[in-house]
Design an enzyme around this catalytic site. Structure first.
Site, PDB file in Angstrom:
ATOM      1  N   ASP A  36       0.859  -1.183   0.000  1.00 27.29           N
ATOM      2  CA  ASP A  36       0.000   0.000   0.000  1.00 27.29           C
ATOM      3  C   ASP A  36       0.897   1.235   0.000  1.00 27.29           C
ATOM      4  O   ASP A  36       1.601   1.505   0.973  1.00 27.29           O
ATOM      5  CB  ASP A  36      -0.896  -0.026   1.240  1.00 27.29           C
ATOM      6  CG  ASP A  36      -1.924   1.099   1.262  1.00 27.29           C
ATOM      7  OD1 ASP A  36      -1.731   2.111   0.560  1.00 27.29           O
ATOM      8  OD2 ASP A  36      -2.915   0.971   2.010  1.00 27.29           O
ATOM      9  N   HIS A  37       0.863   2.001  -1.093  1.00 29.62           N
ATOM     10  CA  HIS A  37       1.787   3.128  -1.239  1.00 29.62           C
ATOM     11  C   HIS A  37       1.462   4.285  -0.298  1.00 29.62           C
ATOM     12  O   HIS A  37       2.252   5.217  -0.151  1.00 29.62           O
ATOM     13  CB  HIS A  37       1.777   3.611  -2.687  1.00 29.62           C
ATOM     14  CG  HIS A  37       3.118   4.109  -3.151  1.00 29.62           C
ATOM     15  ND1 HIS A  37       4.240   4.103  -2.363  1.00 29.62           N
ATOM     16  CD2 HIS A  37       3.517   4.626  -4.352  1.00 29.62           C
ATOM     17  CE1 HIS A  37       5.265   4.591  -3.018  1.00 29.62           C
ATOM     18  NE2 HIS A  37       4.860   4.928  -4.245  1.00 29.62           N
ATOM     19  N   ARG A  38       0.297   4.254   0.344  1.00 26.01           N
ATOM     20  CA  ARG A  38       0.007   5.258   1.362  1.00 26.01           C
ATOM     21  C   ARG A  38       0.853   5.010   2.606  1.00 26.01           C
ATOM     22  O   ARG A  38       1.192   5.944   3.346  1.00 26.01           O
ATOM     23  CB  ARG A  38      -1.479   5.216   1.742  1.00 26.01           C
ATOM     24  CG  ARG A  38      -2.439   5.546   0.621  1.00 26.01           C
ATOM     25  CD  ARG A  38      -3.879   5.299   1.055  1.00 26.01           C
ATOM     26  NE  ARG A  38      -4.115   3.908   1.439  1.00 26.01           N
ATOM     27  CZ  ARG A  38      -5.263   3.438   1.902  1.00 26.01           C
ATOM     28  NH1 ARG A  38      -6.310   4.270   2.022  1.00 26.01           N
ATOM     29  NH2 ARG A  38      -5.401   2.179   2.223  1.00 26.01           N
TER      30      ARG A  38
END
Length: 464
Positions: free
Chosen positions: A434-436
């Site tokens: 998850d790039h967040r």
């Protein structure tokens, strides 16, 4: 006179998982008249997460099953009633009477059941409860009314009231697949119930138009010309249970969490040698030792070295939640669909403990006995696509988790080793995150650490 409100106790469909609203009854283990004891398993149900066996919380004699197998029931609805004071009155005997009555003694016409009385499982009488529930596909009907229609048809009474043919859900599905109208099938089962053989016999003229006429059957074939259509070339499977939940979760994950996937190809020859050595180690006796075990341990070590990867995104609070424990999910393919049970507190386990936990997890999943609790609160997952001969893939995150590692097939390939091209055991790893929560640097460090450990497994000692 016995107070029936005290005498009969009802068991409602419980919430067997966090926030679940319904479950499908897969199998009944008891029938009306059976004696049950507190804690005895009475049925198996399938939720959106797993198949679960339900124990009853009191003693008594089964009075009524409210739903047949294959029915989806809302949480909180009564599924079974039990006579907790058998022998103290007549109601139980009266409820059982319709089961024993032969079809021949059933009148040709039966008055419609009063409003407020719910239809129940075929052959088990009519419920006395006025519990309301929404209509369901395949709902049961009282045996008297249906048997009356069958008897009237056999006797040639065309004026008999139309009734829904009696058949179990699997038989109905067979009829649908074969394009047979159950109303045209003559039942041969007890109390006018249509059997699989009845459906197949009705379908015989369709499948075998040139069948010998020596085998006679008193039935009028269904209008089959329009039945052998495109339906015979397709099979439709209802989306429910685990598959439905998986589909919804994957859509939610794919369109909520911004996925990034990185790949690395690694020489795992030394890891494969270590696997063979561990199989002969007395401390691993009786445990299942395979490459997945060492890959799982390598991922746990990589998370220990890069703890920020083990996190979750709290949308409501707009916070990143760092987890100081690792519940390691292992994706498992089962007949009911893909499930992801997890090993609780995997970060604290030794290699033998991890091997035991992994073996139990896989065995339970294959038996279809994984509990909903075993699939909750996962943090990071491993999916082994290599067992299918696949080199790699771009896995979708399990909802609520930060990363998932896909392991490809381990194959003998030409590889430059110590300056020379040699045959080596090679695999490709893919890490989606998850790039967040995880930026490219952190994700790359985790994947590189896993690869380094698998290339030089002695790092399991020096880095752990």
């Amino acid at each position: 006179m016995t107070d029936t409100s005290v005498r009969f106790r009802e068991f409602k469909m419980p919430d067997v998982g966090e926030g679940l609203t319904e479950a499908e009854i897969l199998k009944w283990y008891v029938q009306p008249g059976d004696t049950v004891t507190d804690g005895q398993v009475v049925c198996e149900v399938e939720t959106a997460k797993a198949a679960v066996e339900l124990p009853i919380p009191f003693d008594g004699v089964v009075h009524e099953l409210r739903f047949p197998e294959g029915t989806t029931v809302d949480v909180g609805e009564v599924i079974i009633s039990v006579d907790v004071a058998p022998g103290s009155g007549e109601p139980a005997a009266e409820a059982a009477a319709p089961v024993q009555a032969p079809v021949a003694e059933t009148p040709a016409e039966e008055p419609e059941a009063p409003k407020g009385r719910q239809p129940v499982l075929v052959g088990y009488g009519v419920a006395e409860s006025s519990t309301k529930r929404r209509p369901r596909k395949g709902a049961p009907v009282p045996v008297q009314a249906a048997a009356a229609a069958v008897q009237a048809e056999l006797n040639g009474h065309g004026a008999a009231p139309a009734a829904r043919p009696l058949a179990k859900p699997p038989v109905r599905k067979l009829a649908k697949d074969l394009g047979i109208d159950l109303a045209s099938v003559v039942p041969t089962g007890p109390d006018g119930v249509i059997t699989r053989e009845d459906v197949r016999a009705a379908a015989a003229p369709v499948a075998e138009p040139a069948a010998p006429s020596g085998v006679s059957r008193e039935t009028t074939p269904a209008p089959v010309a329009a039945v052998v259509s495109s339906e015979a070339r397709e099979t439709r499977i209802p989306i429910k249970g685990v598959r439905k939940a998986t589909a919804q979760a994957m859509i939610g994950s794919a369109f909520t969490a911004p996925h990034v996937t990185e790949f690395v190809t690694v020489d795992v020859t030394r890891t494969m040698k270590l696997v063979e050595e561990l199989k002969g180690d007395k401390e691993m006796a009786g445990l299942r030792v395979n490459p997945l075990l060492l890959i799982a341990k390598a991922l746990l070590v990589a998370i220990k070295r890069n703890p920020d990867v083990n996190a979750a995104w709290d949308e409501a609070a707009q916070e990143i939640v760092l987890k100081h424990y690792v519940n390691l999910g292992i994706a498992a393919a089962t007949p009911r669909g893909l499930i992801v049970p997890n090993i609780k507190d995997a970060h604290d386990k030794t290699l033998p403990q991890l091997a035991a936990a992994l073996g139990d997890l896989v065995a339970t999943a294959r038996e279809g006995k994984t509990s909903p609790a075993a699939m909750q609160s996962g943090t990071v997952t491993i999916t082994n696509v290599g067992v299918f001969g696949v080199d790699t893939g771009t896995p979708i995150l399990n909802p609520g988790e930060s990363a998932i590692l896909a392991v490809g097939a381990i194959k003998l390939q030409p590889w430059v080793h110590k300056g020379k091209v040699k045959p080596r055991q090679v695999t490709t790893l893919a890490l989606s995150f998850d790039h967040r929560l995880v930026d490219g640097e952190l994700g790359s460090k985790v994947l590189a650490d896993v690869a380094a450990i698998l290339e030089q497994p002695k790092r399991l000692i020096t880095w752990a």
